[in-house]
Write an enzyme that holds these catalytic residues in place. Structure first.
Site, PDB file in Angstrom:
ATOM      1  N   ILE A  81       0.849  -1.096  -0.120  1.00 48.36           N
ATOM      2  CA  ILE A  81      -0.006  -0.046   0.134  1.00 48.36           C
ATOM      3  C   ILE A  81       0.965   1.281   0.093  1.00 48.36           C
ATOM      4  O   ILE A  81       1.855   1.339   0.835  1.00 48.36           O
ATOM      5  CB  ILE A  81      -0.797   0.042   1.182  1.00 48.36           C
ATOM      6  CG1 ILE A  81      -1.924  -1.300   1.236  1.00 48.36           C
ATOM      7  CG2 ILE A  81      -1.678   1.343   1.312  1.00 48.36           C
ATOM      8  CD1 ILE A  81      -2.891  -1.298   2.396  1.00 48.36           C
ATOM      9  N   CYS A  82       0.792   2.181  -1.050  1.00 45.30           N
ATOM     10  CA  CYS A  82       1.439   3.466  -1.039  1.00 45.30           C
ATOM     11  C   CYS A  82       2.896   3.316  -1.012  1.00 45.30           C
ATOM     12  O   CYS A  82       3.222   2.514  -1.914  1.00 45.30           O
ATOM     13  CB  CYS A  82       0.892   4.430   0.067  1.00 45.30           C
ATOM     14  SG  CYS A  82       1.404   6.113  -0.039  1.00 45.30           S
ATOM     15  N   SER A  83       3.424   3.856  -0.014  1.00 49.83           N
ATOM     16  CA  SER A  83       4.922   3.887  -0.089  1.00 49.83           C
ATOM     17  C   SER A  83       5.500   2.462   0.191  1.00 49.83           C
ATOM     18  O   SER A  83       6.894   2.205  -0.024  1.00 49.83           O
ATOM     19  CB  SER A  83       5.638   4.678   0.981  1.00 49.83           C
ATOM     20  OG  SER A  83       5.047   4.356   2.200  1.00 49.83           O
TER      21      SER A  83
ATOM     22  N   THR B  71       2.210   3.344  -7.308  1.00 49.59           N
ATOM     23  CA  THR B  71       2.372   3.965  -5.968  1.00 49.59           C
ATOM     24  C   THR B  71       1.607   5.312  -5.776  1.00 49.59           C
ATOM     25  O   THR B  71       1.185   5.860  -7.021  1.00 49.59           O
ATOM     26  CB  THR B  71       3.927   3.803  -5.223  1.00 49.59           C
ATOM     27  OG1 THR B  71       3.711   4.349  -3.975  1.00 49.59           O
ATOM     28  CG2 THR B  71       4.587   5.149  -6.259  1.00 49.59           C
TER      29      THR B  71
END
Length: 340
Positions: free
Chosen positions: A122-124, A142
């Protein structure tokens, strides 16, 4: 742009998970929101889902008490040895793109993936998967603000800039933090079917699936105040008459703008051109009908503005990497087709 999804085999309401254990990775500096999303999706008791729902554990990459964003402190269930038991491992963000990834975590992820575990970020958290070499030659995404850094560090990744998530089978990545919700719902849909994903989404009071990509959120998600009175009703008009054709001239006239001004403000407000926005809406409506009706592909194509089944199939292949029939086989709830 619609999301990218690699279609697997047919999903039913009967789970096909060989290993239902989901392990969330915890670390010092833990991203609290992303971790909370994972817990909400996979870690809560859900008796309404039956006895075969996911199992859940938290694996820490460091010993002892961990600090999380916002002053929260946590103690995990175990260490990286939990990866050996996991069917799915989720990396809920990372403590900072400037922080290196411990070699112990890299090796544990590589070993778990080689043994058949699915890995999500998730994300970073994508930077952890990239450091482990799990994204080499694969598509991934991302948060848009990390895009340049990710592609600079890992040029062998096929970066997808304008999607909410990417499903590469055993490796899945999401865009920004909230897109983790979309990714987790997608995984539930893949594992347990549309009904299960809808039930979880209903509990969270979120949409089961959001159309469009993250570009629509980069600058502004809705029209500016002085444009809202003109653009918002226009978008609703287009949704309610999605089977119709719309010219730029007619849309600009309805919005009270010149065609040039209308195009600029529409794209600024939605992140897409009118044609792409309308295509996304039509695909969303077509998916809904394929999932929840027994209408033939020909009738669905006509009702959603694609005109012909051939045109609908073309856009499904181009945008979703599948066909309407395969999509219905995977997500549909109505077994028999009506006559066209």
């Amino acid at each position: 742009m619609p999301y990218i999804v690699k279609i697997m085999s047919k999903v039913s309401n009967t789970p096909r998970l060989n290993n239902p254990l989901v392990v969330a990775v915890a670390y010092d500096g833990l991203c609290t929101f992303e971790f909370g999303v994972v817990v909400e999706m996979f870690g809560l008791p859900r008796p309404e889902m039956g006895d075969d729902w996911y199992k859940f554990a938290v694996a820490s990459i460091e010993m002892g008490e961990l600090r999380a964003t916002g002053g929260v402190r946590i103690l995990a269930d175990g260490g990286l040895d939990l990866f050996e038991q996991a069917g799915t491992i989720i990396m809920p963000g990372w403590r900072g793109v400037e922080h290196s990834v411990p070699e112990s975590l890299v090796q544990a992820l590589q070993k778990a993936h080689a043994n058949g575990a699915r890995i999500l970020s998730i994300c970073s958290g994508v930077f952890v998967l990239a450091a482990a070499g799990l994204l080499s030659g694969r598509r991934a995404t991302t948060h848009w603000r990390y895009a340049d850094l990710l592609t600079e560090r890992y040029p062998d990744i096929e970066f997808e800039p304008n999607v909410l998530y990417v499903d590469e089978g055993s490796i899945l990545t999401s865009a920004g933090s909230a897109a983790g919700i979309d990714l987790c719902l997608h995984l539930i849909r893949r594992d347990f079917g549309t009904d299960a994903a809808n039930k979880v989404a209903r509990r969270l009071v979120v949409a089961p699936h959001r159309d469009g990509g993250q570009a629509q959120f980069v600058e502004q998600a809705v029209p500016a105040a002085h444009e809202g009175a003109r653009l918002s009703p226009l978008l609703e008009l287009m949704r309610n008459n999605i089977q119709n054709e719309f010219s730029i001239a007619s849309l600009a006239k309805a919005a009270g703008m010149s065609p040039r001004t209308f195009l600029r403000r529409f794209e600024s407000a939605t992140g897409m051109t009118p044609a792409k926005w309308l295509l996304s809406e039509r695909l969303g409506r077509a998916r809904d009908l394929l999932e929840n009706s027994s209408l033939s592909v020909e009738v669905i194509a006509a009702n959603t503005g694609f005109g012909t089944a051939a045109t609908l199939r073309h856009h499904f292949r181009q945008q979703l990497a599948t066909t309407p029939t395969a999509y219905r086989d995977m997500f549909g709830k109505v077994p028999e087709l009506e006559e066209a």
